[in-house]
Design a protein around this motif. Structure first.
Motif, short mmCIF file in Angstrom:
data_model
loop_
_atom_site.label_atom_id
_atom_site.label_comp_id
_atom_site.label_asym_id
_atom_site.label_seq_id
_atom_site.Cartn_x
_atom_site.Cartn_y
_atom_site.Cartn_z
N TYR A 128 52.04 42.40 33.49
CA TYR A 128 52.12 41.28 32.55
C TYR A 128 53.40 41.39 31.71
O TYR A 128 54.09 40.40 31.49
N LYS A 173 43.87 48.93 34.73
CA LYS A 173 44.12 48.04 33.61
C LYS A 173 45.53 48.24 33.08
O LYS A 173 46.21 47.29 32.70
N ALA A 188 41.31 37.95 34.19
CA ALA A 188 40.50 38.81 33.32
C ALA A 188 39.01 38.47 33.41
O ALA A 188 38.16 39.31 33.11
N LYS A 189 38.70 37.27 33.85
CA LYS A 189 37.30 36.85 33.96
C LYS A 189 36.64 37.29 35.27
O LYS A 189 35.45 37.11 35.44
N ARG A 228 50.08 33.06 31.27
CA ARG A 228 48.91 33.36 30.42
C ARG A 228 47.63 32.87 31.07
O ARG A 228 46.62 33.59 31.11
N PHE A 287 46.60 35.09 34.06
CA PHE A 287 46.07 36.40 33.68
C PHE A 287 44.73 36.27 32.96
O PHE A 287 43.86 37.12 33.11
N LYS A 288 44.53 35.20 32.20
CA LYS A 288 43.22 34.97 31.57
C LYS A 288 42.16 34.72 32.64
O LYS A 288 41.04 35.22 32.53
N VAL A 290 39.47 41.00 42.92
CA VAL A 290 40.42 41.67 42.04
C VAL A 290 41.66 42.07 42.82
O VAL A 290 42.79 41.87 42.36
N VAL A 303 47.99 46.53 35.34
CA VAL A 303 47.98 45.08 35.11
C VAL A 303 48.75 44.74 33.84
O VAL A 303 49.52 43.78 33.81
N LEU A 304 48.57 45.55 32.80
CA LEU A 304 49.31 45.34 31.55
C LEU A 304 50.82 45.49 31.78
O LEU A 304 51.61 44.67 31.28
N TYR A 357 45.48 40.70 42.20
CA TYR A 357 46.57 41.63 41.93
C TYR A 357 47.70 41.48 42.94
O TYR A 357 48.88 41.43 42.57
N ARG A 370 34.44 43.11 37.37
CA ARG A 370 35.05 44.37 37.82
C ARG A 370 34.52 44.83 39.17
O ARG A 370 35.23 45.47 39.93
#
Length: 84
Positions: A13, A6, A43-44, A36, A39-40, A53, A9-10, A57, A47
């Motif tokens: 961003y 995470k 996020a959905k 945005r 990335f939204k 995923v 990923v941050l 990425y 995991r």
């Protein structure tokens, strides 16, 4: 391990935002909106769905590299029609 991912990923961003802010003013808004939204959508992703995923990425990394290395003049998106 998930918290470190995470964090990665941050960081990615933030890199996107820094690069976007270096672009001309007229281009920034569309790049911000597209980033945005991407990335939204990422996020959905559940995991436990590791392949999706990983794909998200790696695609984001590739696009970040392209944004760094090129002089993008215009941004557009393509949304395929959904079958009825």
């Amino acid at each position: 391990m998930q918290s470190s991912f995470k964090f990665e990923v941050l960081i990615m961003y933030r890199h996107y935002l820094k690069l976007i802010m270096k672009r001309p003013l007229g281009m920034r808004e569309s790049l911000l909106i597209q980033t945005r939204n991407e990335f939204k959508r990422g996020a959905k992703i559940p995991r436990k769905n590791i392949p999706e995923v990983d794909h998200f990425y790696s695609t984001a990394e590739r696009k970040l590299h392209e944004l760094r290395e090129s002089n993008i003049e215009r941004v557009s998106t393509f949304t395929p029609r959904q079958k009825k």
